[in-house]
Design an enzyme around this catalytic site. Structure first.
Site, PDB file in Angstrom:
ATOM      1  N   CYS A   7       0.852  -1.204   0.000  1.00 18.53           N
ATOM      2  CA  CYS A   7       0.000   0.000   0.000  1.00 18.53           C
ATOM      3  C   CYS A   7       0.881   1.246   0.000  1.00 18.53           C
ATOM      4  O   CYS A   7       0.565   2.250  -0.650  1.00 18.53           O
ATOM      5  CB  CYS A   7      -0.941  -0.003   1.204  1.00 18.53           C
ATOM      6  SG  CYS A   7      -2.362  -1.104   1.009  1.00 18.53           S
ATOM      7  N   ASP A  30      11.095  -6.679  -7.696  1.00 15.91           N
ATOM      8  CA  ASP A  30      11.207  -7.199  -6.339  1.00 15.91           C
ATOM      9  C   ASP A  30      12.559  -6.776  -5.765  1.00 15.91           C
ATOM     10  O   ASP A  30      13.584  -6.819  -6.441  1.00 15.91           O
ATOM     11  CB  ASP A  30      11.088  -8.730  -6.333  1.00 15.91           C
ATOM     12  CG  ASP A  30      10.829  -9.281  -4.948  1.00 15.91           C
ATOM     13  OD1 ASP A  30       9.721  -9.804  -4.720  1.00 15.91           O
ATOM     14  OD2 ASP A  30      11.725  -9.184  -4.088  1.00 15.91           O
ATOM     15  N   HIS A  99      -0.381 -10.359  -4.531  1.00 18.97           N
ATOM     16  CA  HIS A  99       0.564  -9.941  -5.574  1.00 18.97           C
ATOM     17  C   HIS A  99       0.988 -11.137  -6.400  1.00 18.97           C
ATOM     18  O   HIS A  99       1.039 -12.261  -5.912  1.00 18.97           O
ATOM     19  CB  HIS A  99       1.801  -9.263  -4.960  1.00 18.97           C
ATOM     20  CG  HIS A  99       2.439 -10.061  -3.868  1.00 18.97           C
ATOM     21  ND1 HIS A  99       1.917 -10.112  -2.595  1.00 18.97           N
ATOM     22  CD2 HIS A  99       3.542 -10.837  -3.847  1.00 18.97           C
ATOM     23  CE1 HIS A  99       2.674 -10.893  -1.841  1.00 18.97           C
ATOM     24  NE2 HIS A  99       3.670 -11.355  -2.578  1.00 18.97           N
TER      25      HIS A  99
END
Ligand code: AMP
Ligand code: ZN
Length: 112
Positions: A7, A30, A99
């Site tokens: 978020c 990542d 995700h």
């Protein structure tokens, strides 16, 4: 969602190496890659699991796949890629915000 790292990436509070963004999803590198190329595709709305899908969220994920199909060739994944969704702690989900891991850029082992 307070204290959710994804978020915070969505809101810009935490920096990320974004490669794509629209109204519904963001895709970024990542921070601890498990393959030569390792992106995360994150819906902007916070929810943790597939069990929390509703029609609207499912449509967002469906459109995310359409987008991925369109842009993946430009992300260095022409040789193939793997999409993984870890669900729950026992499967290694460490961030409680759904995700997709997108892995590629090298031959990937698949052990059965
Ligand atoms: P999972 O273990 O399936 O919940 O995946 C969470 C992923 O988020 C891991 O692969 C982490 O390396 C990655 N990650 C955690 N924090 C960040 C961050 N600030 N920026 C990019 N990736 C992150
Ligand atoms: Zn979140």
């Amino acid at each position: 969602m307070e204290n959710c790292v994804f978020c915070k990436i969505v809101s810009g509070e935490i920096a990320s190496r974004k490669v794509y963004e629209n109204d519904e999803i963001v895709i970024f590198h990542d921070i601890e890659p498990l393959a030569r190329i390792h992106y995360l595709c994150v819906p902007k709305e916070h929810f943790k699991t597939i069990a929390e899908l509703n029609d609207r969220r499912a449509e967002v994920l469906g459109r995310a796949f359409v987008t991925l199909g369109r842009i993946l060739p430009s992300l260095g994944l022409e040789g193939g890629y793997r999409i993984v969704i870890n669900q729950g702690e026992a499967a290694g989900q460490t961030v409680p915000h759904l995700h997709l891991h997108i892995l590629g850029g090298e031959p990937l082992k698949w052990e059965k």
